[in-house]
Design a protein around this motif. Structure first.
Motif, mmCIF file in Angstrom:
data_model
loop_
_atom_site.group_PDB
_atom_site.id
_atom_site.type_symbol
_atom_site.label_atom_id
_atom_site.label_comp_id
_atom_site.label_asym_id
_atom_site.label_seq_id
_atom_site.Cartn_x
_atom_site.Cartn_y
_atom_site.Cartn_z
ATOM 1 N N ARG A 150 4.169 9.767 5.476
ATOM 2 C CA ARG A 150 2.510 9.213 5.323
ATOM 3 C C ARG A 150 2.783 7.734 5.329
ATOM 4 O O ARG A 150 4.094 7.167 5.124
ATOM 5 N N ARG A 151 2.037 6.952 5.511
ATOM 6 C CA ARG A 151 1.767 5.439 5.778
ATOM 7 C C ARG A 151 1.458 4.786 4.478
ATOM 8 O O ARG A 151 0.652 5.124 3.683
ATOM 9 N N CYS A 153 2.133 1.704 1.640
ATOM 10 C CA CYS A 153 2.076 0.018 1.734
ATOM 11 C C CYS A 153 3.359 -0.498 1.497
ATOM 12 O O CYS A 153 3.870 -0.068 0.292
ATOM 13 N N LEU A 173 6.328 5.753 5.868
ATOM 14 C CA LEU A 173 6.206 4.790 7.023
ATOM 15 C C LEU A 173 5.650 3.638 6.329
ATOM 16 O O LEU A 173 4.387 3.507 5.821
ATOM 17 N N VAL A 175 3.597 -0.075 5.783
ATOM 18 C CA VAL A 175 2.523 -0.768 6.684
ATOM 19 C C VAL A 175 2.578 -1.786 5.729
ATOM 20 O O VAL A 175 2.114 -1.869 4.264
ATOM 21 N N CYS A 183 -3.242 -4.166 0.284
ATOM 22 C CA CYS A 183 -2.947 -2.751 0.296
ATOM 23 C C CYS A 183 -4.291 -2.093 0.090
ATOM 24 O O CYS A 183 -4.461 -0.918 0.694
ATOM 25 N N ARG A 191 -6.268 2.654 7.129
ATOM 26 C CA ARG A 191 -5.149 2.180 7.890
ATOM 27 C C ARG A 191 -3.905 2.654 7.048
ATOM 28 O O ARG A 191 -2.639 2.458 7.836
ATOM 29 N N LEU A 192 -3.936 3.033 6.010
ATOM 30 C CA LEU A 192 -2.707 3.765 5.265
ATOM 31 C C LEU A 192 -3.192 4.842 4.528
ATOM 32 O O LEU A 192 -4.380 4.890 4.250
ATOM 33 N N ASP A 193 -2.196 5.678 4.002
ATOM 34 C CA ASP A 193 -2.437 6.870 3.125
ATOM 35 C C ASP A 193 -2.122 6.724 1.800
ATOM 36 O O ASP A 193 -2.734 7.461 0.825
#
Length: 282
Positions: A150-151, A153, A173, A175, A183, A191-193
């Motif tokens: 997962r993305r 921060c 992952l 970001v 964040c 843009r992130l999870d």
């Protein structure tokens, strides 16, 4: 009878010089100590809603800001002589070492690596690292291990991402974001999870997002203890102990509990209201 005046021996002179130097050193140390200041510059975050956030008029607000004000008051520094200055996760140690700030109250987790560079009073609270996700993802992200792939921060200078990725071995992952407000923006925009950091920070982010974007949820699966210390200059043992006394009094008279309720009760966080175990001023 004639009085004979004897010259002091070399040993006596050396002892006198040593005593004078020692007294001077003590005086110099005391002059530079937090406990002898009539003005203080306190480092706080500017991008952590609920903890330390800079407002449109340039002032700062949040739990850490209120804690800083209360400590200053108990040290005998008038409110008008307290200045707040922005610090970040990447600049806190340097700003203390350079004398840009006198102390730092900025969700500053005490770690062995940081204690080599600065000293810590407190902690004034022990938070716990957790995970913040969009409500729509709460069924599939239930704890830190669900962040694999997962993305997530990553804020430079913060230990939160390394704790997940390096210490726990969860292949999230990264970001990048400059701070936790960044964040939050990335999470709400898709843009992130997830954001993983201290639960007090996550509570502040969730409160800020309420009513202005997708609903966010704290997973409530904590996996670390994060003692929030007050960063001070190494060697200022007297100042550090004075801050510890102020923190103890803050809990004894109910101020700490009132501030915790003020900032975090609205988002449903269960917080601790007893005095944390101090690290020791070394």
């Amino acid at each position: 009878m004639v009085e004979v005046r004897r010259r002091p021996t070399a040993g006596v002179l050396a002892a006198a010089l040593l005593a004078g130097a020692t007294a001077c050193g003590i005086a110099d140390a005391d002059e530079n100590s937090l406990r002898s200041r009539d003005r203080l510059v306190i480092g706080v975050n500017a991008d952590q809603p609920g903890l330390g956030e800079r407002t449109a008029d340039g002032s700062y607000r949040g739990f850490d800001v209120d804690v800083g004000k209360d400590i200053a008051r108990r040290l005998g520094v008038p409110g008008g002589n307290v200045t707040f200055k922005r610090v970040t996760s990447a600049t806190r140690e340097t700003m203390i070492q350079n004398g840009d700030v006198d102390l730092v109250v900025a969700s500053y987790s005490v770690t062995p690596e940081r204690k080599v560079k600065v000293a810590f009073a407190g902690p004034y609270y022990v938070a716990h690292q957790d995970v913040l996700v969009r409500d729509s993802d709460a069924r599939t992200i239930r704890d830190v291990h669900d962040l694999r792939g997962r993305r997530l921060c990553r804020v430079p200078g913060s230990v939160s991402f390394p704790r997940v990725h390096d210490e726990l071995g969860v292949a999230a992952l990264p970001v990048e974001a400059d701070g936790y407000t960044g964040c939050l923006d990335a999470l709400t925009s898709g843009r992130l999870d997830a954001v993983s950091t201290d639960d007090l920070i996550l509570g502040g982010l969730a409160a800020k997002a309420a009513g202005s974007g997708p609903k966010l949820r704290i997973v409530n699966a904590p996996f670390t203890d994060e003692p929030y210390g007050v960063g001070v200059r190494r060697g200022d043992v007297g100042g550090c102990e004075a801050v510890n006394k102020a923190i103890t009094e803050m809990y004894q008279d109910g101020t700490a509990q009132r501030l915790l309720r003020k900032w975090f009760a609205p988002v449903g966080l269960a917080f601790t209201t007893t005095v944390p175990q101090f690290e020791g001023c070394v």
